[in-house]
Each structure stands twice: as C-alpha cells, then as structure tokens.
Design a protein around this motif. Structure first.
Motif, short mmCIF file in Angstrom:
data_model
loop_
_atom_site.label_atom_id
_atom_site.label_comp_id
_atom_site.label_asym_id
_atom_site.label_seq_id
_atom_site.Cartn_x
_atom_site.Cartn_y
_atom_site.Cartn_z
N PHE A 67 19.40 62.19 54.84
CA PHE A 67 19.04 63.47 54.03
C PHE A 67 20.31 63.21 53.02
O PHE A 67 21.52 63.51 53.34
CB PHE A 67 19.32 64.61 54.66
N LEU A 68 20.04 62.94 51.72
CA LEU A 68 21.17 62.81 50.72
C LEU A 68 21.64 63.92 49.71
O LEU A 68 22.33 64.18 49.52
CB LEU A 68 20.63 61.53 49.90
N HIS A 69 20.22 64.57 49.47
CA HIS A 69 20.37 65.87 48.70
C HIS A 69 19.75 66.90 49.31
O HIS A 69 18.41 66.55 49.62
CB HIS A 69 20.20 65.63 47.30
N PRO A 70 20.05 68.26 49.18
CA PRO A 70 19.26 69.28 49.61
C PRO A 70 18.05 69.35 48.68
O PRO A 70 17.97 69.09 47.52
CB PRO A 70 20.18 70.31 49.54
N ILE A 71 16.88 69.80 49.28
CA ILE A 71 15.58 70.37 48.60
C ILE A 71 15.37 71.70 48.63
O ILE A 71 15.39 72.53 49.49
CB ILE A 71 14.45 69.54 49.18
N HIS A 72 15.24 72.26 47.06
CA HIS A 72 15.27 73.67 47.02
C HIS A 72 13.56 74.01 46.70
O HIS A 72 12.91 73.34 46.54
CB HIS A 72 16.17 74.18 45.82
N GLN A 73 13.65 75.42 46.79
CA GLN A 73 12.24 75.96 46.72
C GLN A 73 11.73 75.67 45.13
O GLN A 73 10.52 75.80 44.82
CB GLN A 73 12.19 77.72 46.84
N THR A 74 12.60 75.56 44.07
CA THR A 74 12.27 75.21 42.98
C THR A 74 12.05 73.74 42.61
O THR A 74 11.49 73.42 41.18
CB THR A 74 13.41 75.77 41.85
N ASP A 75 12.12 72.94 43.87
CA ASP A 75 11.82 71.45 43.58
C ASP A 75 10.43 71.13 43.87
O ASP A 75 9.79 71.93 44.71
CB ASP A 75 12.74 70.76 44.61
N SER A 76 9.72 70.01 43.34
CA SER A 76 8.74 69.39 44.05
C SER A 76 9.23 68.30 44.77
O SER A 76 10.22 67.93 44.79
CB SER A 76 7.74 68.85 42.96
N VAL A 77 8.51 68.05 45.83
CA VAL A 77 8.99 66.78 46.93
C VAL A 77 7.81 65.71 46.66
O VAL A 77 6.62 65.87 46.96
CB VAL A 77 8.79 67.08 48.18
N CYS A 78 8.28 64.61 46.19
CA CYS A 78 7.42 63.43 46.04
C CYS A 78 7.87 62.30 47.16
O CYS A 78 8.97 61.83 47.03
CB CYS A 78 7.61 62.84 44.67
N ILE A 79 7.07 61.99 48.14
CA ILE A 79 7.25 61.13 49.00
C ILE A 79 6.31 59.81 48.69
O ILE A 79 5.24 59.61 48.42
CB ILE A 79 6.87 61.62 50.32
#
Length: 181
Positions: A67-79
């Motif tokens: 885990f390099l950076h936190p992911i926030h609710q304002t983010d989209s997550v692309c895997i």
C-alpha cells in the motif's frame, strides 16, 4: 526466445475501475485494505483464467500487497492485472492500483501486488499453462525479475510448512491436553 505456445501479456490483461463508496471506508476515511485485497484477488483470478483458459484457477499465494498511498472517497480505483510469469501450472499475476482524484484528475500508484494462481482441470488437478510473452518495457522488467520472486516464494512456502508443523491447533482457552479449562 519464447515458446511457440506463449501468449502475449496483453491477452491476460484485466482493467477494472470502480468508485469508492462510503461503506468501503475505514475509520480514517480511506479505503479498507481488505476491500482492496478482495478487488485485487478478483482481478488477478480473471487474468489467470483468461491466460490459462480454464474454468478454475485458485489463489496459491498473495506474495505481497504494498500500500503506497491512501485511497479516498473522492478517488476512483483502477486495478490493472496481467500474467507476468508462468511456471508449469502456476501463474504470477502482477496488479497495479491507480487512484485518481475525480475532482482534480491527479493520478497516483496507490498499491502494487503479486499473486500466484494455479490452473486446475475438470478433475481439480493442476494443468499446464502457456508461457507468457512480455511486450512492453514494464512487462519485460516484471518477466526478467520473476525468477527471483519465484525463488523467494519457494523459501517462504518451506518456512510456512515448517511453522505449520510447530504451531498449536489448541485454542488459547483449552488446557494442554485439549480439554476446555
């Protein structure tokens, strides 16, 4: 250099983009690690099945999730996941997680992961998988460094088996003989 039955890395590529929902957040208002782990396993499983073209691929190990950076609710997550290396029946899957702040458009690598899957036949026994042929500089780097990760995986698995022989099956509240205290 590559085997005749090798498949290009791009043939196993899975890209899945999702939004972060409030139910996915921990008490720091960032994405739960476990939620991301589930998403990684699902994407990697599809990459493995796409490469092997079998009904069933099982997770053999999750080598690392960094885990390099936190992911926030304002983010989209692309895997993005793809087969980076193969053994006879096993496949190393590389996953990268790109978080994008939807409001600003700023993107960052939020996590990376390596998972290993084994392809199973109808009899639930391991089956051979095609070799992989990397196409890009990133894919070649992952392919060329995979042997070292595979060696570390074998060492870790041996240590895990040794540990399993030593650790107790007894519940903490049970007496030494197994009876409840």
């Amino acid at each position: 250099m590559f085997m005749l039955n090798a498949k290009k890395t791009s043939e196993s590529r899975i890209i899945n983009t999702d939004q972060v929902l409030s139910c996915d957040l921990n008490n720091y208002n960032t994405l739960f690690g476990g939620v991301l782990m589930k998403k990684l396993d699902a994407a990697a499983s599809l990459s493995a099945r796409r490469h092997a073209r079998v009904k069933t691929c099982v997770t053999a190990s999750t080598d690392s999730i960094d885990f390099l950076h936190p992911i926030h609710q304002t983010d989209s997550v692309c895997i993005e996941s793809f087969v980076s290396y193969t053994g006879s029946s096993s496949m190393e899957i590389f996953c990268k997680v790109i978080a994008e702040d939807i409001l600003t458009g700023n993107r960052r690598i939020a996590a990376t992961a390596f998972l290993t899957f084994v392809a199973l036949g109808e009899d639930k026994r391991p089956v051979s998988v095609p070799a992989v042929e990397p196409e890009t500089e990133e894919e070649r780097f992952l392919f060329e460094t995979a042997k070292g990760r595979a060696d570390m995986r074998k060492i870790r698995r041996t240590h895990s088996k040794e540990l399993a022989e030593v650790i107790s099956l007894r519940k903490p509240w049970q007496a030494e003989g197994g009876a409840t205290a």
